[in-house]
Enzyme design. Structure first.
Site, PDB file in Angstrom:
ATOM      1  N   SER A  26      22.202 -35.490   4.028  1.00  0.00           N
ATOM      2  CA  SER A  26      21.501 -36.065   2.873  1.00  0.00           C
ATOM      3  C   SER A  26      21.309 -37.560   3.072  1.00  0.00           C
ATOM      4  O   SER A  26      22.282 -38.323   3.161  1.00  0.00           O
ATOM      5  CB  SER A  26      22.303 -35.821   1.590  1.00  0.00           C
ATOM      6  OG  SER A  26      21.730 -36.603   0.565  1.00  0.00           O
ATOM      7  N   HIS A  85      17.672 -33.760   4.394  1.00  0.00           N
ATOM      8  CA  HIS A  85      17.724 -33.452   2.959  1.00  0.00           C
ATOM      9  C   HIS A  85      17.422 -34.737   2.190  1.00  0.00           C
ATOM     10  O   HIS A  85      18.132 -35.735   2.329  1.00  0.00           O
ATOM     11  CB  HIS A  85      19.123 -32.921   2.598  1.00  0.00           C
ATOM     12  CG  HIS A  85      19.270 -32.492   1.181  1.00  0.00           C
ATOM     13  ND1 HIS A  85      18.903 -31.236   0.737  1.00  0.00           N
ATOM     14  CD2 HIS A  85      19.742 -33.138   0.084  1.00  0.00           C
ATOM     15  CE1 HIS A  85      19.143 -31.127  -0.558  1.00  0.00           C
ATOM     16  NE2 HIS A  85      19.651 -32.278  -0.987  1.00  0.00           N
ATOM     17  N   ASP A 119      16.874 -36.493  -1.475  1.00  0.00           N
ATOM     18  CA  ASP A 119      17.205 -36.340  -2.894  1.00  0.00           C
ATOM     19  C   ASP A 119      16.353 -37.255  -3.756  1.00  0.00           C
ATOM     20  O   ASP A 119      16.510 -38.475  -3.709  1.00  0.00           O
ATOM     21  CB  ASP A 119      18.686 -36.699  -3.114  1.00  0.00           C
ATOM     22  CG  ASP A 119      19.605 -35.640  -2.543  1.00  0.00           C
ATOM     23  OD1 ASP A 119      19.455 -34.463  -2.918  1.00  0.00           O
ATOM     24  OD2 ASP A 119      20.475 -35.993  -1.722  1.00  0.00           O
ATOM     25  N   MET A 157      15.467 -38.515  -7.437  1.00  0.00           N
ATOM     26  CA  MET A 157      16.065 -38.573  -8.786  1.00  0.00           C
ATOM     27  C   MET A 157      15.230 -39.484  -9.674  1.00  0.00           C
ATOM     28  O   MET A 157      14.827 -40.572  -9.233  1.00  0.00           O
ATOM     29  CB  MET A 157      17.484 -39.127  -8.704  1.00  0.00           C
ATOM     30  CG  MET A 157      18.393 -38.353  -7.771  1.00  0.00           C
ATOM     31  SD  MET A 157      20.017 -39.115  -7.725  1.00  0.00           S
ATOM     32  CE  MET A 157      20.826 -38.061  -6.500  1.00  0.00           C
ATOM     33  N   HIS A 165      14.650 -32.192  -2.318  1.00  0.00           N
ATOM     34  CA  HIS A 165      15.368 -31.714  -3.503  1.00  0.00           C
ATOM     35  C   HIS A 165      14.935 -32.567  -4.695  1.00  0.00           C
ATOM     36  O   HIS A 165      15.301 -33.736  -4.794  1.00  0.00           O
ATOM     37  CB  HIS A 165      16.879 -31.854  -3.220  1.00  0.00           C
ATOM     38  CG  HIS A 165      17.757 -31.460  -4.350  1.00  0.00           C
ATOM     39  ND1 HIS A 165      19.113 -31.742  -4.363  1.00  0.00           N
ATOM     40  CD2 HIS A 165      17.507 -30.791  -5.512  1.00  0.00           C
ATOM     41  CE1 HIS A 165      19.648 -31.271  -5.473  1.00  0.00           C
ATOM     42  NE2 HIS A 165      18.700 -30.701  -6.202  1.00  0.00           N
ATOM     43  N   MET A 185      15.158 -33.648  -8.190  1.00  0.00           N
ATOM     44  CA  MET A 185      15.972 -33.710  -9.415  1.00  0.00           C
ATOM     45  C   MET A 185      15.177 -34.506 -10.443  1.00  0.00           C
ATOM     46  O   MET A 185      15.556 -35.619 -10.835  1.00  0.00           O
ATOM     47  CB  MET A 185      17.322 -34.359  -9.091  1.00  0.00           C
ATOM     48  CG  MET A 185      18.249 -33.431  -8.327  1.00  0.00           C
ATOM     49  SD  MET A 185      19.609 -34.292  -7.542  1.00  0.00           S
ATOM     50  CE  MET A 185      18.807 -34.787  -6.029  1.00  0.00           C
ATOM     51  N   MET A 206      24.183 -26.152  -6.682  1.00  0.00           N
ATOM     52  CA  MET A 206      24.802 -27.472  -6.795  1.00  0.00           C
ATOM     53  C   MET A 206      26.312 -27.294  -6.945  1.00  0.00           C
ATOM     54  O   MET A 206      26.778 -26.638  -7.873  1.00  0.00           O
ATOM     55  CB  MET A 206      24.247 -28.234  -8.004  1.00  0.00           C
ATOM     56  CG  MET A 206      22.793 -28.650  -7.887  1.00  0.00           C
ATOM     57  SD  MET A 206      22.412 -29.579  -6.390  1.00  0.00           S
ATOM     58  CE  MET A 206      23.533 -30.974  -6.503  1.00  0.00           C
ATOM     59  N   GLY A 242      25.944 -39.061  -4.948  1.00  0.00           N
ATOM     60  CA  GLY A 242      26.661 -38.609  -3.767  1.00  0.00           C
ATOM     61  C   GLY A 242      28.141 -38.908  -3.937  1.00  0.00           C
ATOM     62  O   GLY A 242      28.545 -39.602  -4.877  1.00  0.00           O
ATOM     63  N   GLY A 243      28.939 -38.363  -3.042  1.00  0.00           N
ATOM     64  CA  GLY A 243      30.352 -38.717  -2.991  1.00  0.00           C
ATOM     65  C   GLY A 243      31.227 -38.122  -4.077  1.00  0.00           C
ATOM     66  O   GLY A 243      32.339 -38.608  -4.310  1.00  0.00           O
ATOM     67  N   ASP A 283      25.109 -27.793  -1.975  1.00  0.00           N
ATOM     68  CA  ASP A 283      24.817 -29.227  -2.057  1.00  0.00           C
ATOM     69  C   ASP A 283      25.826 -29.943  -2.941  1.00  0.00           C
ATOM     70  O   ASP A 283      25.841 -29.757  -4.158  1.00  0.00           O
ATOM     71  CB  ASP A 283      23.396 -29.409  -2.611  1.00  0.00           C
ATOM     72  CG  ASP A 283      22.926 -30.850  -2.535  1.00  0.00           C
ATOM     73  OD1 ASP A 283      23.636 -31.688  -1.953  1.00  0.00           O
ATOM     74  OD2 ASP A 283      21.826 -31.125  -3.063  1.00  0.00           O
ATOM     75  N   GLY A 284      26.648 -30.773  -2.304  1.00  0.00           N
ATOM     76  CA  GLY A 284      27.586 -31.619  -3.035  1.00  0.00           C
ATOM     77  C   GLY A 284      29.027 -31.402  -2.604  1.00  0.00           C
ATOM     78  O   GLY A 284      29.537 -30.281  -2.677  1.00  0.00           O
ATOM     79  N   GLY A 336      26.231 -35.467   2.642  1.00  0.00           N
ATOM     80  CA  GLY A 336      25.802 -36.861   2.563  1.00  0.00           C
ATOM     81  C   GLY A 336      26.917 -37.798   2.961  1.00  0.00           C
ATOM     82  O   GLY A 336      26.997 -38.251   4.111  1.00  0.00           O
ATOM     83  N   SER A 337      27.823 -38.064   2.029  1.00  0.00           N
ATOM     84  CA  SER A 337      28.858 -39.063   2.296  1.00  0.00           C
ATOM     85  C   SER A 337      29.782 -38.629   3.435  1.00  0.00           C
ATOM     86  O   SER A 337      30.273 -39.481   4.181  1.00  0.00           O
ATOM     87  CB  SER A 337      29.653 -39.362   1.031  1.00  0.00           C
ATOM     88  OG  SER A 337      30.059 -38.175   0.424  1.00  0.00           O
TER      89      SER A 337
HETATM   90  C1  DX5 Z   1      23.552 -34.905  -5.435  1.00  0.00           C
HETATM   91  C2  DX5 Z   1      22.584 -34.677  -4.299  1.00  0.00           C
HETATM   92  C3  DX5 Z   1      23.272 -34.380  -3.025  1.00  0.00           C
HETATM   93  C4  DX5 Z   1      24.103 -35.500  -2.508  1.00  0.00           C
HETATM   94  C5  DX5 Z   1      25.218 -34.916  -1.708  1.00  0.00           C
HETATM   95  O1  DX5 Z   1      22.859 -34.982  -6.630  1.00  0.00           O
HETATM   96  O2  DX5 Z   1      21.728 -33.589  -4.580  1.00  0.00           O
HETATM   97  O3  DX5 Z   1      22.343 -33.941  -2.031  1.00  0.00           O
HETATM   98  O4  DX5 Z   1      23.377 -36.396  -1.714  1.00  0.00           O
HETATM   99  O5  DX5 Z   1      26.101 -35.930  -1.410  1.00  0.00           O
HETATM  100  P1  DX5 Z   1      27.590 -35.680  -0.956  1.00  0.00           P
HETATM  101  O6  DX5 Z   1      27.540 -34.837   0.287  1.00  0.00           O
HETATM  102  O7  DX5 Z   1      28.107 -37.051  -0.737  1.00  0.00           O
HETATM  103  O8  DX5 Z   1      28.291 -34.955  -2.085  1.00  0.00           O
HETATM  104 ZN    ZN Z   2      20.516 -32.747  -2.872  1.00  0.00          ZN
END
Ligand code: DX5
Ligand code: ZN
Length: 218
Positions: free
Chosen positions: A8, A33, A35, A37, A66, A68, A137, A144-145, A175-176, A197-198
């Site tokens: 991500s 990926h 994101d 938002m 993705h 959101m 989700m 993230g994180g 995801d997450g 992601g993180s």
């Molecule tokens: C959260 C995002 C994820 C996010 C995942 O709303 O949809 O894709 O980047 O991040 P990590 O892997 O750090 O949880």
């Molecule tokens: Zn995502």
């Protein structure tokens, strides 16, 4: 089957995006990926169409976008034009989900539907045969994180059953909060795609971290 690994970009260094994109290009990752938002569907704003377009110019792997955002149907053609391969909308943001899914497919993209942690998998019963990917989700979307929500495992099993019962080809994406520690159990439960992601970008060697995730077996 090896998992599809989708780093991500939300966790990349936005001041060194090209460097981080090249790292993903050269790694064992399968998809990017992205994101998106809007500060309304989720309580955070990430990046939008111009940044995705810039990423697309350098990315050499499929773009898994993705959304959101509220009313995603208004923006789908723009994302298709910039090179989206998978377009994922949230069930909670789509009162006319059937129409939106078919709009994505008519654009020539793979159609994904994401579910928030509290949204029952059973709500997909009458659309599952039409979709290419379900994004479960495993955190509340927006940041993230965050920590992985364990109830996701129950949802993966229910979704797997629903997919089998309906002759659907949908992939299950998680995801997450995905990490090396929970990845084997996620695959064992039925996950096909792991978004991270993180865990990737926060590690000392993101490329090696991607490689380790790719080697995970159920
Ligand atoms: C959260 C995002 C994820 C996010 C995942 O709303 O949809 O894709 O980047 O991040 P990590 O892997 O750090 O949880
Ligand atoms: Zn995502």
């Amino acid at each position: 089957m090896k998992p599809i690994i989708a780093p991500s970009i939300l966790a990349a260094d936005f001041a060194n995006l090209q460097r981080d994109i090249e790292m993903v290009n050269a790694s064992e990752a399968d998809w990017f990926h992205l994101d998106i938002m809007d500060g309304s569907f989720v309580p955070n704003i990430s990046f939008g169409i111009p940044v995705c377009r810039a990423i697309a110019r350098h990315a050499q792997k499929p773009l898994d976008i993705h959304l959101m955002i509220q009313s995603p149907e208004h923006y789908l053609p723009e994302f298709q034009k910039l090179g989206a391969d998978v377009l994922t909308v949230h069930l909670e943001a789509c009162p006319h989900l059937n129409r939106t899914v078919h709009q994505i497919k008519e654009l020539g993209c793979k159609a994904g539907v994401a579910l928030n942690p509290h949204t029952p998998v059973g709500l997909l019963e009458d659309i599952i045969a039409d979709i290419d990917l379900v994004c479960l989700m495993s955190v509340n979307p927006g940041f993230g994180g965050q920590s992985f929500i364990p109830n996701t495992f129950v949802k993966i099993k229910r979704l797997k059953q629903l997919i089998e019962d309906s002759d659907s080809n949908a992939l299950i994406e998680i995801d997450g909060g995905v990490k090396q520690q929970n990845a084997p159990d996620l695959l064992e439960a039925g996950a096909d795609v792991l978004v991270a992601g993180s865990f990737v970008f926060g590690s000392d060697n993101p490329s090696d971290t991607i490689k380790d995730l790719k080697q995970v077996i159920a």
